[in-house]
Design an enzyme around this catalytic site. Structure first.
Site, PDB file in Angstrom:
ATOM      1  N   ASP A  54     -76.823 -16.523   8.621  1.00 56.64           N
ATOM      2  CA  ASP A  54     -75.488 -16.180   8.612  1.00 56.64           C
ATOM      3  C   ASP A  54     -75.084 -15.759  10.227  1.00 56.64           C
ATOM      4  O   ASP A  54     -75.327 -14.592  10.361  1.00 56.64           O
ATOM      5  CB  ASP A  54     -75.208 -15.183   7.751  1.00 56.64           C
ATOM      6  CG  ASP A  54     -73.579 -14.706   7.731  1.00 56.64           C
ATOM      7  OD1 ASP A  54     -73.127 -13.986   7.365  1.00 56.64           O
ATOM      8  OD2 ASP A  54     -72.770 -15.365   8.812  1.00 56.64           O
ATOM      9  N   ASP A  96     -67.820 -10.769   6.553  1.00 50.97           N
ATOM     10  CA  ASP A  96     -68.724 -10.587   7.371  1.00 50.97           C
ATOM     11  C   ASP A  96     -69.708  -9.273   7.234  1.00 50.97           C
ATOM     12  O   ASP A  96     -69.700  -8.508   7.934  1.00 50.97           O
ATOM     13  CB  ASP A  96     -67.786 -10.055   8.644  1.00 50.97           C
ATOM     14  CG  ASP A  96     -66.870 -11.125   9.035  1.00 50.97           C
ATOM     15  OD1 ASP A  96     -65.627 -11.361   8.094  1.00 50.97           O
ATOM     16  OD2 ASP A  96     -67.049 -11.858   9.917  1.00 50.97           O
ATOM     17  N   HIS A 139     -65.427  -0.332   8.743  1.00 50.58           N
ATOM     18  CA  HIS A 139     -64.655  -1.319   8.267  1.00 50.58           C
ATOM     19  C   HIS A 139     -64.705  -1.353   6.779  1.00 50.58           C
ATOM     20  O   HIS A 139     -63.614  -1.962   6.033  1.00 50.58           O
ATOM     21  CB  HIS A 139     -65.165  -2.541   8.573  1.00 50.58           C
ATOM     22  CG  HIS A 139     -65.090  -2.886  10.146  1.00 50.58           C
ATOM     23  ND1 HIS A 139     -64.189  -2.723  10.777  1.00 50.58           N
ATOM     24  CD2 HIS A 139     -66.310  -3.087  11.033  1.00 50.58           C
ATOM     25  CE1 HIS A 139     -64.227  -3.074  12.280  1.00 50.58           C
ATOM     26  NE2 HIS A 139     -65.516  -3.181  12.064  1.00 50.58           N
TER      27      HIS A 139
END
Ligand SMILES: NCCCNCCCCCC(O)(O)C(F)(F)F
Ligand SMILES: [Zn+2]
Length: 620
Positions: free
Chosen positions: A20, A92, A135
């Site tokens: 990834d 992400d 986040h």
């Protein structure tokens, strides 16, 4: 009171198990190189080691939903296929059979640090953790983050340590939207973040990351976003935001705890940040926060992907937390146009919430020139997309060797020496020409006391002998005889510049120190700071101690403080400040008097042409 270091290599035991490209840069080596650098430099050995622990469910639930926690709890038992499927629902980020365990340790490490700092076992500290946190949100993982370590720490400090006001400074190059959402309407937590934004074209591409997201309801004004709309921002840009946005508001807010979301992807060489600020700037950013909240500062690792600048920046941060003066600020210029626009935008939207910003200009109608291909500091490869054409290099930060004698006092015999200091008696002491010159004149006159005229003569005399620099600040006429405190062994004095600023009250002086004195001082980069305390400043002792603390960010800590003899009670607490201990908190500052603000703004406008670090708005 020491500096805590919270680390456990268990948090290196998870990694990306599939391909990834977005997540491949978040590797275990980030933590290893950071800790190794602290060990090799001897800094880890100077810290108080604090063990990690797992967070409890209750602590996770301070921020996250039970559903989300229940979901993450299942990941240790998932096979690769299920882990990938579980990961797909978020952005992400990646999961691993051991990441839930590490995520609980990351929270636990942070809370251990908060416990030690809030109970006064240590003065401050750093938690080296992964996964990062800023986040992650109530019910979702995002941007390599599983649980929001710093947001949980803020809630925990309020709930278990009675913290009334928590300041979160997020200097990571990405916007910690998870923290912003968590405290959107909460006036007890002031969240400050700067982040690469490029007019919403940089990740996480959120409209609410712009400067006009100020919080809502009772929380309006307690969320400060400074978007970087160009890459290549450097040391002057970062300092300009601290002097003209963060610090004035932070001192008005008056936190009783400072949490730093310490991401170092805002340092030079980082593949995500593409900024130019050098690792030593984190020594200054840390130092400038260390006199808030009585020094109760907890730095918690977030991002940082260039293993070299990450390790150097972590060392700069920890060495400053330990009390070593920051290195000389190197050749600072003014902030670039784009940075000035960001500073001006943030100040203008917040002027209605913070009296220290009352003089900020109106929101600028003009928009910045279209983002140039090159950042302010020259060509940068765009985004993280294409490989770096040429490796970005920067000088390794200089060794910061604390002097063997950190603070020496020259005292009339009757005055007891403050603990931790050395009495500098004229007979021996450093033999530099400068000191000899000071000593000669000091002794000759000492029986009938010294007045400021003689002081100027001393420095003028010494200036002839030594071609170094001194920067007089705040000289006030004062009564005969004084005590001379010398910080560190070597003096470099050359009478060169005097800035006199008369000010009515504490608040006005504090705001002038932040918005005028510090930027001037950083740009002037003196070899010595001479702090002449006016008579009767005992009444505002805590303010002068703030100045004594903050000004040690200059001249690599070489500070000369002159204290009136009739204020020998000040010697101990002044010496304590020179020894690197935090100044007592000022609490929340009231509004500065309008006449102070007027004279402050007039002085700034007059000086900013020659001293561009004083600017707060773009010049075109
Ligand atoms: N190239 C752009 C692709 C998306 N990139 C995701 C960046 C995540 C940043 C995480 C972080 O650095 O903010 C944290 F502190 F949380 F670790
Ligand atoms: Zn980041």
């Amino acid at each position: 009171m020491g500096t805590a270091l919270v680390y456990d290599d268990e948090m290196t035991k998870y990694k990306l198990l599939w391909v990834d490209p977005v997540c491949e840069l978040e590797v275990p080596e980030r933590l290893q190189v950071s800790h190794q650098a602290l060990v090799r430099s001897g800094l880890a050995g100077r810290c108080v080691p604090v063990p990690v622990r797992e967070a409890t469910d209750e602590e996770v639930l301070l921020v996250h939903s039970a559903e989300y926690l229940e979901g993450v709890k299942k990941t240790p038992f998932m096979d690769l296929e299920d882990l990938m499927a579980f990961t797909q629902q978020y952005g992400d980020v990646y999961f691993h059979p051991n990441i839930y365990h590490c995520a609980k340790l990351a929270i636990g490490a942070t809370l251990q640090l908060v416990d030690r700092v809030m109970t006064g076992k240590v003065r401050n500290g750093m938690a080296l953790v992964r996964p990062p946190g800023h986040h992650s949100q109530t019910s979702q993982a995002n941007g390599f983050c599983v649980f929001n370590n710093v947001a949980i720490a803020a809630q925990y400090a309020k709930k278990h340590h009675g913290a009334k006001r928590v300041l979160i400074v997020d200097w990571d190059i990405h916007h910690g939207q998870g923290i912003q959402y968590c405290f959107e309407d909460d006036p007890s937590v002031l969240y400050f973040s700067w982040h690469r934004y490029e007019h919403q074209s940089f990740w996480p591409n959120l409209r609410e990351s712009d400067f006009d997201s100020v919080g809502s309801g009772k929380g309006a004004g307690f969320n400060i976003n400074v978007p970087w709309n160009q890459v290549g921002m450097g040391n002057s840009d970062y300092l300009a935001v601290f002097f003209h946005v963060l610090l004035p508001v932070a001192y008005e807010f008056g936190p009783d705890l400072v949490l730093i979301s310490a991401g170092f992807d805002s340092a030079i060489g980082d593949p995500e940040g593409h900024m130019c600020a050098t690792p030593d700037i984190f020594a200054h950013l840390t130092h400038l926060l260390m006199n808030l909240a009585g020094g109760k500062v907890c730095a918690v690792l977030e991002g940082g992907y260039n293993l070299t600048s990450l390790a150097q920046s972590v060392c700069q941060t920890v060495q400053t937390l330990l009390g070593d003066p920051p290195p000389h600020p190197a050749n600072l210029g003014g902030p670039c146009e784009s940075a000035l626009e960001s500073v001006h935008s943030a100040r203008s939207v917040h002027k209605k919430y913070w009296s220290c910003l009352q003089h900020a200009g109106e929101p600028s109608t003009k928009t910045c020139r279209p983002a140039q291909q090159d950042g302010p500091q020259g060509p940068q490869s765009n985004g993280g997309g294409e490989a770096q054409k040429e490796a970005i290099a920067w000088p390794e930060p200089l060794q910061r060797v604390a002097p063997s004698v950190r603070t020496a006092l020259v005292l009339p015999d009757a005055v007891p020496c403050a603990d931790g200091c050395e009495r500098f008696s004229p007979a021996e002491g450093p033999d530099s020409m400068a000191t000899a010159g000071l000593r000669k004149h000091f002794l000759k006159e000492s029986e009938d006391g010294v007045n400021v005229k003689l002081l100027y003569n001393i420095t003028a005399l010494v200036g002839k002998m030594e071609k170094n620099e001194v920067w007089h600040c705040l000289p006030f006429p004062f009564v005969p005889s004084y005590v001379l405190c010398v910080c560190s062994k070597h003096l470099h004095i050359n009478f060169n510049h005097t800035l006199t600023y008369g000010c009515g009250d504490t608040v006005g002086l504090m705001q002038a120190a932040l918005g005028l004195l510090l930027p001037l001082g950083y740009q002037y980069a003196p070899g010595l700071v001479l702090l002449v305390r006016p008579p009767g400043c005992r009444a505002r002792e805590d303010l002068w101690l703030q100045l004594t603390g903050l000004l040690q960010g200059l001249a690599a800590g070489h500070t000369l403080v002159l204290v009136q003899e009739n204020e020998t009670a000040s010697v101990g607490i002044t010496a304590s400040c020179l020894l690197g201990n935090a100044a007592p908190s000022l609490g929340s500052l009231a509004a500065p008097g309008p006449e102070d603000v007027e004279s402050f703004e007039r002085l700034r406008l007059r000086l900013q042409t020659d001293w561009p670090l004083l600017q707060t708005t773009e010049t075109w």
